[in-house]
Design an enzyme around this catalytic site. Structure first.
Site, short mmCIF file in Angstrom:
data_model
loop_
_atom_site.label_atom_id
_atom_site.label_comp_id
_atom_site.label_asym_id
_atom_site.label_seq_id
_atom_site.Cartn_x
_atom_site.Cartn_y
_atom_site.Cartn_z
CE LYS A 43 -1.74 2.90 2.58
NZ LYS A 43 -1.72 4.10 1.81
CB CYS A 62 12.52 9.00 9.27
SG CYS A 62 13.73 7.89 8.03
CD GLU A 110 12.32 4.34 9.08
OE1 GLU A 110 12.21 5.11 9.81
OE2 GLU A 110 12.32 4.34 7.76
CD GLU A 119 9.67 12.50 12.19
OE1 GLU A 119 10.55 11.95 11.35
OE2 GLU A 119 8.36 11.93 12.13
#
Length: 470
Positions: free
Chosen positions: A161, A273, A237, A372
């Site tokens: 996906k 990231c 992750e 973040e």
């Protein structure tokens, strides 16, 4: 976004629709999983000799090379990534991933137990069967390849996906895989909305393993869905708030240091990231670092992602812009100093463009220090000792990556050992290469790693065969 069962792919640089695609529903996911299960049961892929599987994947890598420009343009248009970044980084990296895992597939061996003369213990690794991957939008093709390579090389049937914003390169990859000779049903791409198609994959009882790259919040939901269904193996992750730690001698690296700092902070517009969004610098060089880094940030070329000269394109959408701008303004209101950037002035009139932004004196606990943001925002803080530097580096819930700059080997080793992160680069901004494991600690990672032969652990399960000898 979705409209009446359709997925609208929007160009972040213009805000205009690129195309509409059918959005996979939960029923579509269930049907795809059932088809994959049937293909697995035939053994047409899983029982194919490993070198024949490798040959198919090597043909896929060759076809990706042939269509490299198409793949680069798809990611550039869908994600707003500078075309040069896609041409020189993302697409070559994706091709390397497919090729490397194809060649590594026959290098993963089982084990033999140190049993006595009356028995023999054989431990082999077998494919899980039906597996799934849920992908992010910041590196659409590269992240697809990180998961497709080992999952297919190990003999699984994979349901992918892609992120709803960036599905087209994964769809093109699947078409190339079919052209390379991959049997139908071994690789299925399901463009769709995360809360429906993604959640359905996490809940589906036929899916035996799922690998996810994305936010920590979504990772938590996936774990819950897996626990509520069949306890499928899950590897996550997730986010990061990575420090760039500069010791007193770091400036001896000159322009190389500044160039790497800029790349760490602003690659993919900071939507990365492992972005080095927290600069921790020894107080003795802080003023010079701030001046040189800020000057370099101001020189970055912001513009049309299709222009080869562009170094920074737009953020993925207006929601991302609002999140980043809101955090910067909140920091300013709390007493922070904004050295470059801030709210845009003179940027392209369409698209979610935000300039590179450097902040000092950020308030303790502010979003720019702890959250973040996934945008081109960097904080600068100072320290006076190694202990203080390590404490600051670890003052976050994340533990994905970090970089350390010093010419003192002992210092570098002490810092690398003290920093709580899955990947620590020394005198470089780097995630390593395809041969090294990539995965985070703390709330950045769970259950497995990408890259290297360790990546096969996500997609295989170990079986013990005990033979009694007489």
């Amino acid at each position: 976004m979705t409209t009446n069962g359709m997925l609208q792919v929007v160009n972040p640089a213009t805000g205009e629709s690129i195309t509409s695609l059918p959005a996979a529903s939960a029923d579509d996911v269930a049907k795809a999983a059932e088809q994959a299960r049937q293909v697995c049961d035939t053994g047409i892929w899983s029982r194919l000799p490993v070198r024949e599987r490798s040959a198919v994947l090597l043909r896929l890598a060759d076809l990706m090379e042939r269509d490299a420009e198409i793949l680069a343009r798809l990611d550039s248009e869908d994600a707003g990534k500078p075309i040069t970044e896609c041409r020189t980084g993302d697409v070559p990296g994706a091709i390397e991933s497919i090729r490397w895992f194809a060649e590594a597939a026959d290098k993963v061996f089982g084990r033999l137990a140190p049993s006595g003369p009356d028995g023999l213990g054989l431990m082999s690794r077998e494919p899980v069967g039906v597996v799934a991957a849920i992908l992010p939008w910041n590196y659409p093709l590269a992240m697809t390849a990180w998961k497709v390579g080992p999952a297919l090389a190990a003999g699984n049937c994979l349901l992918v996906k892609p992120a709803e914003a960036t599905p087209r390169s994964a769809l093109h990859l699947a078409a190339l895989a079919a052209e390379a000779g991959l049997p139908e049903g071994v690789l299925t791409v399901l463009p769709g909305y995360g809360r429906e198609a993604g959640a359905a994959l996490a809940r589906d009882p036929l899916v035996g393993a799922l690998s996810f790259t994305g936010s920590t919040a979504t990772g938590r939901r996936i774990l819950k869905h897996a626990a509520d269904s069949n306890f499928k193996r899950v590897s996550l992750e997730m986010g990061g708030k990575s420090p760039q730690l500069l010791m007193a001698d770091a400036l001896t690296y000159g322009d190389e240091l500044i160039d790497d700092m800029i790349e760490a902070a602003f690659l993919t517009m900071g939507q990365n990231c492992t972005a080095g969004s927290r600069i921790l610098v020894h107080h003795s060089i802080a003023d010079e670092i701030l001046e040189r880094f800020s000057s370099a940030a101001k020189e970055l070329v912001i513009g049309d992602p299709a222009d080869p000269r562009t170094q920074m394109g737009p953020l993925i959408d207006r929601a991302a812009f609002d999140r980043v701008a809101g955090a910067v303004e909140a920091a300013r209101a709390g007493g922070a100093r904004i050295h470059t950037g801030g709210l845009p002035l003179g940027l392209p009139p369409r698209g979610a463009y935000y300039p590179p932004t450097v902040i000092t004196r950020a308030p303790d606990g502010s979003d720019v220090l702890t959250r973040e943001l996934f945008g081109p925002v960097v904080t600068v803080q100072t320290f006076t000792s190694e202990d203080e530097a390590v404490h600051a580096a670890n003052a976050t819930e994340y533990g994905l990556a970090a970089s350390v700059w010093t010419r003192e080997l002992d210092t570098a080793l002490r810092l690398a050992r003290g920093i709580e992160a899955g990947v620590v680069s020394v005198n470089a901004y780097s995630e390593g290469d395809i041969t090294t494991p990539f995965g985070g600690w703390k709330q950045s990672g769970f259950g497995g790693v990408e890259k290297s032969t360790n990546a096969f652990d996500q997609w295989t399960r170990e079986k013990t065969v005990w033979i009694r000898t007489r």
